[in-house]
Design a protein around this motif. Structure first.
Motif, PDB file in Angstrom:
ATOM      1  N   GLU A  77      15.890 -14.233 -63.983  1.00  0.00           N
ATOM      2  CA  GLU A  77      15.251 -14.281 -65.304  1.00  0.00           C
ATOM      3  C   GLU A  77      15.761 -13.147 -66.189  1.00  0.00           C
ATOM      4  O   GLU A  77      15.988 -13.328 -67.388  1.00  0.00           O
ATOM      5  CB  GLU A  77      13.730 -14.217 -65.179  1.00  0.00           C
ATOM      6  CG  GLU A  77      13.106 -15.465 -64.603  1.00  0.00           C
ATOM      7  CD  GLU A  77      13.270 -16.684 -65.500  1.00  0.00           C
ATOM      8  OE1 GLU A  77      13.020 -16.576 -66.706  1.00  0.00           O
ATOM      9  OE2 GLU A  77      13.668 -17.743 -64.985  1.00  0.00           O
ATOM     10  N   ALA A  78      15.958 -11.981 -65.599  1.00  0.00           N
ATOM     11  CA  ALA A  78      16.486 -10.845 -66.365  1.00  0.00           C
ATOM     12  C   ALA A  78      17.911 -11.124 -66.841  1.00  0.00           C
ATOM     13  O   ALA A  78      18.273 -10.797 -67.982  1.00  0.00           O
ATOM     14  CB  ALA A  78      16.452  -9.569 -65.522  1.00  0.00           C
ATOM     15  N   LEU A  79      18.721 -11.735 -65.982  1.00  0.00           N
ATOM     16  CA  LEU A  79      20.089 -12.078 -66.385  1.00  0.00           C
ATOM     17  C   LEU A  79      20.098 -13.099 -67.523  1.00  0.00           C
ATOM     18  O   LEU A  79      20.885 -12.983 -68.468  1.00  0.00           O
ATOM     19  CB  LEU A  79      20.883 -12.609 -65.195  1.00  0.00           C
ATOM     20  CG  LEU A  79      21.293 -11.576 -64.151  1.00  0.00           C
ATOM     21  CD1 LEU A  79      21.953 -12.257 -62.964  1.00  0.00           C
ATOM     22  CD2 LEU A  79      22.219 -10.547 -64.760  1.00  0.00           C
ATOM     23  N   LYS A  80      19.209 -14.098 -67.444  1.00  0.00           N
ATOM     24  CA  LYS A  80      19.098 -15.066 -68.544  1.00  0.00           C
ATOM     25  C   LYS A  80      18.713 -14.365 -69.837  1.00  0.00           C
ATOM     26  O   LYS A  80      19.256 -14.657 -70.902  1.00  0.00           O
ATOM     27  CB  LYS A  80      18.046 -16.130 -68.225  1.00  0.00           C
ATOM     28  CG  LYS A  80      18.426 -17.110 -67.160  1.00  0.00           C
ATOM     29  CD  LYS A  80      17.264 -18.071 -66.917  1.00  0.00           C
ATOM     30  CE  LYS A  80      17.453 -18.871 -65.664  1.00  0.00           C
ATOM     31  NZ  LYS A  80      16.273 -19.689 -65.334  1.00  0.00           N
ATOM     32  N   GLN A  81      17.778 -13.442 -69.720  1.00  0.00           N
ATOM     33  CA  GLN A  81      17.305 -12.717 -70.905  1.00  0.00           C
ATOM     34  C   GLN A  81      18.428 -11.867 -71.492  1.00  0.00           C
ATOM     35  O   GLN A  81      18.593 -11.807 -72.716  1.00  0.00           O
ATOM     36  CB  GLN A  81      16.126 -11.836 -70.504  1.00  0.00           C
ATOM     37  CG  GLN A  81      15.398 -11.198 -71.633  1.00  0.00           C
ATOM     38  CD  GLN A  81      14.315 -12.080 -72.205  1.00  0.00           C
ATOM     39  OE1 GLN A  81      14.145 -13.215 -71.790  1.00  0.00           O
ATOM     40  NE2 GLN A  81      13.605 -11.566 -73.151  1.00  0.00           N
TER      41      GLN A  81
END
Length: 201
Positions: A77-81
């Motif tokens: 999720e952090a990478l997507k963000q």
């Protein structure tokens, strides 16, 4: 009677207070100053969210919690963000706008020690981002910038709807298996870590 030029309407958009406009730039492609400032502020909001997600992932990597699939989910999720924040910065640069980097504050999730509050914090973050992106979309439309409105809707707003649904399903399942808001929901968290397919996407 017209509004004074420096007066701003009330808004929930995270505006950049130290923004340096690109009004004199020749590379600018009809980007209104209000839209440019809002894009800069929303980019900072996305970076803050990515940093918060990394901090949540590190909570579940600790030895006393040790939920590797949950940690992996928060890392993804952090990478997507981060990718979305970089895409928004790329769009801002493509349109000739400036980004004013600011100090990233401490994420404020140090008290989170269980899965349920971490998922609830992520849900609140996504809801805030959706609200801000809807308002940015409306601001772009009112300032006569349909291209920015279209980009915000298609690249940033629409993908968040799927993420919100997935997160709602994860929260429902976490409550069903007995996860709690304190550190005592161990078996429910273990079950969710081992059996929830969405954690490995």
């Amino acid at each position: 009677m017209t509004e004074p030029a420096g007066k701003r309407l009330k808004s929930g958009l995270p505006l950049c207070t130290a923004h340096r406009s690109s009004a004199g730039s020749r590379a600018r492609h009809n980007l209104q100053a209000a839209v440019e400032e809002a894009l800069c502020g929303v980019s900072s909001l996305l970076w803050d969210g990515a940093y918060r997600l990394q901090a949540l992932a590190s909570v579940f990597e600790r030895d006393d919690v040790a939920l590797p699939r949950v940690a992996s989910f928060f890392h993804q999720e952090a990478l997507k963000q981060e990718e979305e924040a970089e895409a928004m910065l790329g769009y801002l640069a493509e349109r000739g706008g400036n980004y004013c980097g600011r100090d990233i504050q401490k994420p404020g999730c140090e008290a989170v020690c269980a899965l349920l509050p971490a998922l609830e914090l992520l849900l609140l973050q996504l809801k805030e981002e959706v609200g801000v992106l809807v308002e940015l979309n409306q601001l772009a439309r009112t300032n006569g910038d349909p291209h920015t409105a279209s980009v915000v809707k298609s690249h940033f707003l629409t993908p968040r709807v799927d993420r919100l649904k997935l997160l709602g399903d994860l929260l429902t399942n976490a409550r069903r298996v007995g996860c709690t808001s304190d550190h005592t929901g161990g078996f429910g968290e273990y079950l969710l870590n081992e059996l929830q397919e969405e954690l490995t996407r």
